[in-house]
Design a protein around this motif. Structure first.
Motif, short mmCIF file in Angstrom:
data_model
loop_
_atom_site.label_atom_id
_atom_site.label_comp_id
_atom_site.label_asym_id
_atom_site.label_seq_id
_atom_site.Cartn_x
_atom_site.Cartn_y
_atom_site.Cartn_z
N LEU A 10 -6.07 -9.09 -48.42
CA LEU A 10 -5.93 -9.51 -47.02
C LEU A 10 -7.20 -10.17 -46.50
O LEU A 10 -8.31 -9.77 -46.85
CB LEU A 10 -5.61 -8.31 -46.12
CG LEU A 10 -4.30 -7.56 -46.32
CD1 LEU A 10 -4.11 -6.56 -45.18
CD2 LEU A 10 -3.11 -8.49 -46.39
N GLU A 11 -7.00 -11.17 -45.67
CA GLU A 11 -8.10 -11.78 -44.93
C GLU A 11 -7.83 -11.48 -43.46
O GLU A 11 -6.90 -12.03 -42.88
CB GLU A 11 -8.13 -13.29 -45.19
CG GLU A 11 -8.41 -13.62 -46.65
CD GLU A 11 -8.07 -15.06 -47.01
OE1 GLU A 11 -9.00 -15.85 -47.18
OE2 GLU A 11 -6.87 -15.38 -47.09
N GLU A 157 -10.84 -7.51 -51.55
CA GLU A 157 -10.54 -7.78 -52.96
C GLU A 157 -9.02 -7.65 -53.15
O GLU A 157 -8.36 -7.01 -52.33
CB GLU A 157 -11.24 -6.74 -53.84
CG GLU A 157 -12.75 -6.89 -53.91
CD GLU A 157 -13.15 -8.10 -54.73
OE1 GLU A 157 -12.77 -8.18 -55.90
OE2 GLU A 157 -13.82 -8.99 -54.16
N ILE A 198 -0.51 -12.79 -51.83
CA ILE A 198 0.36 -11.98 -52.67
C ILE A 198 0.63 -12.69 -53.99
O ILE A 198 0.95 -13.88 -54.01
CB ILE A 198 1.72 -11.74 -51.98
CG1 ILE A 198 1.49 -11.06 -50.62
CG2 ILE A 198 2.65 -10.87 -52.83
CD1 ILE A 198 2.18 -11.75 -49.51
N PHE A 208 -4.34 -11.97 -63.16
CA PHE A 208 -3.53 -12.11 -61.94
C PHE A 208 -2.58 -13.29 -62.04
O PHE A 208 -2.86 -14.27 -62.71
CB PHE A 208 -4.43 -12.34 -60.73
CG PHE A 208 -5.25 -11.15 -60.34
CD1 PHE A 208 -4.70 -9.86 -60.36
CD2 PHE A 208 -6.57 -11.30 -59.92
CE1 PHE A 208 -5.46 -8.76 -59.98
CE2 PHE A 208 -7.33 -10.20 -59.55
CZ PHE A 208 -6.77 -8.93 -59.58
N LYS A 211 -1.02 -16.87 -56.58
CA LYS A 211 -0.81 -16.23 -55.28
C LYS A 211 -0.26 -17.18 -54.23
O LYS A 211 -0.45 -18.39 -54.32
CB LYS A 211 -2.12 -15.63 -54.78
CG LYS A 211 -3.12 -16.64 -54.22
CD LYS A 211 -4.35 -15.89 -53.71
CE LYS A 211 -5.57 -16.78 -53.54
NZ LYS A 211 -5.54 -17.61 -52.34
P1 ADP Z 1 -8.93 -18.89 -51.91
O1 ADP Z 1 -9.90 -19.61 -52.75
O2 ADP Z 1 -7.54 -19.34 -52.07
O3 ADP Z 1 -9.36 -18.73 -50.49
P2 ADP Z 1 -10.03 -16.36 -52.56
O4 ADP Z 1 -10.38 -16.05 -53.95
O5 ADP Z 1 -11.09 -16.69 -51.61
O6 ADP Z 1 -8.89 -17.43 -52.53
O7 ADP Z 1 -9.25 -15.08 -51.99
C1 ADP Z 1 -8.68 -15.06 -50.75
C2 ADP Z 1 -7.92 -13.75 -50.63
O8 ADP Z 1 -6.88 -13.71 -51.59
C3 ADP Z 1 -8.76 -12.50 -50.89
O9 ADP Z 1 -8.38 -11.50 -49.99
C4 ADP Z 1 -8.40 -12.13 -52.31
O10 ADP Z 1 -8.48 -10.74 -52.52
C5 ADP Z 1 -6.95 -12.58 -52.41
N1 ADP Z 1 -6.55 -12.96 -53.75
C6 ADP Z 1 -7.23 -13.72 -54.63
N2 ADP Z 1 -6.52 -13.89 -55.76
C7 ADP Z 1 -5.36 -13.20 -55.60
C8 ADP Z 1 -4.20 -13.00 -56.39
N3 ADP Z 1 -4.08 -13.55 -57.59
N4 ADP Z 1 -3.22 -12.26 -55.89
C9 ADP Z 1 -3.30 -11.73 -54.67
N5 ADP Z 1 -4.37 -11.87 -53.87
C10 ADP Z 1 -5.38 -12.62 -54.31
#
Ligand code: ADP
Ligand code: MG
Length: 479
Positions: A10-11, A157, A198, A208, A211
């Motif tokens: 979550l952000e 995370e 997600i 993973f 998402k």
């Molecule tokens: P972005 O580069 O798309 O902004 P980030 O790595 O900064 O992605 O992560 C943004 C949010 O997404 C964080 O809260 C992180 O925990 C979550 N996140 C990252 N990868 C995944 C994934 N594969 N599945 C679910 N949540 C993820």
């Protein structure tokens, strides 16, 4: 059962409740007439220079400490470029490479289990304005009051595994920012909102999956439902052999579904670079120490203390630590009259019940902790029965009067005088010879009938234990 495990991060955006904006002197509150909280910086007029609000940094340090983060000595504001009518500068000032806090954690309580969720980072940024679109005409409006309101973004995370866990995490964050007095946590107004990320992966797989991000969820229910729905949608896709594509979606509560918003943007699209108008933020250890010593007792600490200090069970400890002011109310009440369990019960049933019905919060609560403590003391001392106490409480809530004054004014003092009770009970037995005979033939149930009659005679004021005792004595004596 699905063969996929869900992975959620979550952000969370929290609006900081400072008086003024993050880089300007305009007020930062909500509810003002559109475009009245503006100034050259907020409007992005050429030549206007941002100046960082010191309190914003202070608040970010506090939430960082509460979430066990490292507070970075240096952090940097950068420009994140995108075009939107409610973003007059053409970029949002945010932090990117060097956020103010990193590497924290939050222990989320899921029933008996504690789940530690990593906090990747907390960064500072400015909010954008608000656009509204006319439903009848091809017109949109921009209100820039919210532009430049300070935000912290708390990035977790990908440690969350279920929709319920995500909602619990969000609830706990809300509780913490409210304890810290840095954000009002008002989700309907958008002071606290989150983007949920997600993905799914086969159980046992380390790596993973792709998402999907769902933007702008502003209630716990939406967080839970949107994630649930997204898990279903992705499960279906994977089971049909399709690939999940990385994209941003929106939750549509009416339709109970998410819909695509845009395909995933990449960091390079934003052309981040350090804002030349703002110097590096330097937080020295003295500042951190000061913030640390100003931290209140946090919800989890209150929860544990209530369990050990007052021997409360998890349910009471949780309900009474929900809000700082409730916890304070409870502490004060117990310090006035040492019956923690009874007070916990009164607060979580009668007091919460009445507060909910009347839409009153603890700050506006007409019953003081002192008066609630006195009420419980009067019950414990046998001055009033528990039943009478409820009507006294209702009166206390309506009038703010103290329980002793209500009891005197209404003559509610419990009758515990054995002579008086003896007379009343003798009278009741004389008037009901048939029932007395039935009792003596073994119909124990009649005892309840007699107690009822005595209560009627005394308008409910007879001491119930004494009534029982005297009744049994008289009924066996006269046999
Ligand atoms: P972005 O580069 O798309 O902004 P980030 O790595 O900064 O992605 O992560 C943004 C949010 O997404 C964080 O809260 C992180 O925990 C979550 N996140 C990252 N990868 C995944 C994934 N594969 N599945 C679910 N949540 C993820
Ligand atoms: Mg990111």
């Amino acid at each position: 059962m699905s063969s996929y495990e869900s992975v959620i991060g979550l952000e969370v955006h929290a609006q900081l409740s400072t008086d003024s904006k993050i880089f300007a002197l305009s007020a930062a509150h909500s509810g003002a007439e559109a475009n009245t909280l503006c100034d050259p910086v907020t409007l992005g007029l050429p030549g206007a220079l941002p100046v960082l609000n010191r309190r914003v940094v202070d608040y970010a340090i506090k939430i960082g400490l509460a979430l066990e983060c490292e507070i970075n000595r240096e952090s940097v504001f950068e420009r994140k470029h995108y075009f939107y009518p409610d973003l007059p500068k053409g970029y949002q000032i945010s932090q990117y490479e060097h956020p103010i806090c990193s590497n924290g954690r939050l222990a989320v309580r899921m029933g008996e289990e504690l789940r530690t969720i990593g906090i990747t980072r907390i960064h500072l940024e400015e909010d954008a304005g608000k656009s509204t679109h006319s439903e009848t005409e091809p017109v949109s409006y921009a209100d820039l009051n919210r532009a430049g309101v300070p935000l912290v973004e708390i990035v977790s995370e990908p440690d969350l595994r279920t929709p319920a866990e995500a909602a619990a995490y969000m609830r706990q964050l809300r509780q913490i920012v409210r304890y810290l007095d840095i954000c009002d946590g008002n989700m309907e107004d958008g002071s606290l909102r989150c983007d949920a990320n997600i993905s799914l992966r086969p159980y046992g797989q380390e790596e993973f999956g792709t998402k999907v991000e769902i933007k702008n969820l502003n209630s716990f229910r939406f967080v839970e439902r949107a994630i649930e729905h997204e898990i279903q949608r992705q499960t279906l896709m994977l089971e049909q052999g399709e690939k999940v594509i990385q994209e941003t979606r929106l939750w549509d509560e009416q339709k109970s579904a998410t819909k695509p918003m845009r395909s995933k943007e990449y960091a390079e699209d934003y052309r981040y670079f350090p804002d030349p108008d703002l110097p590096t933020v330097v937080v020295d250890p003295v500042w951190i120490d000061k913030a640390r010593s100003s931290l209140p007792e946090l919800p989890e600490q209150v929860f544990s203390r209530f369990k050990t200090m007052y021997a409360l069970d998890d349910y009471y400890a949780e309900r009474l630590s929900e809000e700082k002011l409730i916890a304070r109310f409870y502490d004060q009440a117990v310090s006035e009259h040492n019956n923690p369990t009874a007070l916990a019960n009164w607060i979580t049933t009668e007091l919460y019940g009445r507060m909910n019905r009347e839409g009153v919060n603890i700050e506006e609560c007409p019953v003081s902790p002192q008066n609630l403590a006195m009420l419980v003391r009067l019950i414990d001392e046998g001055v009033i029965s528990g039943k009478i106490a409820k009507s006294v409480f209702d009166e206390m809530f309506s009038t703010s009067a103290s329980p002793d004054s209500i009891i005197e004014a209404k003559g509610l003092r419990q009758v515990s005088d054995p002579e008086v009770l003896n007379n009343v009970i003798r009278g009741v037995l004389e008037q009901n010879p048939q029932q007395v005979a039935q009792f003596r033939e073994g119909k124990e149930k009649m005892l309840g009938f007699f107690v009822g009659q005595v209560m009627r005679e005394t308008q409910g004021k007879a001491n119930p234990e004494m009534v029982n005792e005297i009744l049994r004595k008289l009924l066996s004596e006269d046999a």
